[in-house]
Design a protein around this motif. Sequence first.
Motif, mmCIF file in Angstrom:
data_model
loop_
_atom_site.group_PDB
_atom_site.id
_atom_site.type_symbol
_atom_site.label_atom_id
_atom_site.label_comp_id
_atom_site.label_asym_id
_atom_site.label_seq_id
_atom_site.Cartn_x
_atom_site.Cartn_y
_atom_site.Cartn_z
ATOM 1 N N SER A 237 0.810 -1.221 0.000
ATOM 2 C CA SER A 237 0.000 0.000 0.000
ATOM 3 C C SER A 237 0.847 1.276 0.000
ATOM 4 C CB SER A 237 -0.929 0.016 1.216
ATOM 5 O OG SER A 237 -0.181 -0.050 2.426
ATOM 6 N N ASP A 238 2.168 1.128 0.273
ATOM 7 C CA ASP A 238 3.051 2.300 0.276
ATOM 8 C C ASP A 238 3.429 2.740 -1.133
ATOM 9 O OD1 ASP A 238 3.156 2.558 3.036
ATOM 10 O OD2 ASP A 238 4.878 1.209 3.239
ATOM 11 N N HIS A 242 2.872 4.683 -9.811
ATOM 12 C CA HIS A 242 4.030 4.682 -10.701
ATOM 13 C C HIS A 242 5.154 3.789 -10.196
ATOM 14 C CE1 HIS A 242 2.094 7.989 -12.798
ATOM 15 N NE2 HIS A 242 1.938 8.592 -11.638
ATOM 16 N N GLY A 243 4.939 3.134 -9.052
ATOM 17 C CA GLY A 243 5.945 2.222 -8.521
ATOM 18 C C GLY A 243 6.905 2.852 -7.539
ATOM 19 N N CYS A 244 6.675 4.090 -7.152
ATOM 20 C CA CYS A 244 7.521 4.772 -6.171
ATOM 21 C C CYS A 244 6.914 4.618 -4.778
ATOM 22 C CB CYS A 244 7.645 6.252 -6.508
ATOM 23 S SG CYS A 244 8.371 6.591 -8.144
ATOM 24 N N VAL A 245 7.752 4.703 -3.747
ATOM 25 C CA VAL A 245 7.283 4.590 -2.373
ATOM 26 C C VAL A 245 6.783 5.957 -1.912
ATOM 27 C CG1 VAL A 245 7.889 3.964 -0.008
ATOM 28 C CG2 VAL A 245 8.898 2.710 -1.927
#
Length: 380
Positions: A237-238, A242-245
């Motif tokens: 969930s973080d 776009h696949g970034c944290v």
Amino acid sequence: MKSKSSFFALSLLWSFALLSVESQGCNFPAIFNFGDSNSDTGGLSAAFGQAGPPHGESFFGGPAGRYCDGRLVIDFIAERLRLPYLNAFLDAVGSNFSHGANFATAGSPIRQLNTTLRQSGFSPFSLDVQFTQFSNFHNRSQIFRNHGEVYRALLPEADSFSLGLYTFDIGQNDLTAGLFANKTVQEVRADVPEIITQFKNVIKYIYGQGGRYFWIHNTGPFGCLAYAIDHFPVKASDFDEHGCVAPFNELAQHFNKLLKESVTELRNMLPEAAVTYVDVYSVKHELFLHAQGHGFTRSLVSCCGHGGKYNYNKNIWCGKKKMVRGKEIYIGKPCEDPSRAVIWDGVHYTQAANKFIFEKISIGKFSDPPVGLNMACHRQ
């Protein structure tokens, strides 16, 4: 009516005079840079050993002290100002400091960390140490320059310190160091005001030594970098779409918010200073989000590395080799075309990405006040 028309005419002339002054580009004779690996042109390599191949191969033909396949943003800044590339202050071999010096080292934070480089991976050359080095360089360079001969050719003129551009790109390591020390994002967030205060103090110290023109980068979206994504335990969930944290990028944005507020304070405190805040975060984030639209085929995936989802392994870094059947081969090898990748080694940007970033920030669109690099000597 006559007095009103005269007043209007004088006001118009004054406006044209101001526009004329402000349209004149700044002739910076030198650059003095402070920062981390985003702008290190050889400091850490001089202190702890050269960043080996394939670093530097896209432009310099081999290692050049940079954690990149080629040029950094600071190199493009020097090119635009028609100045030589900056030599690292710590590099005594073949250096020419007549047009400034680079005090940045890879892994440097703003505040001191109670660890060694080998313990944590962070540089002992924190921003306060870089300022001490600058102060010593400022004083001693003039003493030796007065001796004439080779010193006059290799050291800056006295006026360079008041007319030069002071560039900063630092802060990301303060955030990641807290996370590496097992602090929560909330705990690191609570440290940010103190970090910003220390940064602000260094600007004031440099101003006290005659510096007047400051070009300050904020910190980038490190939640999109493989070394951060791969190292820290994060929940599904973080991740954003776009696949970034997201929590890491939000932490960077919080840092940037306080940094921008401190720049406003500095303008009020330092009346003769021209202080430009440069939003590199937005440019880098845009590059991650729409890499293909800007001509890149790889965004989160490293160009140089080994294994895993992001071609990154903290134990097999870019350039690592091993012997196979008596032949030395790359394990952490570079991709075929670094010019199509955003990230070089899971931590740092490629030359192509750095060029993209520079071209966006140099014109002033992402600056506060909205002045381009060549106009950064004008107070707004």
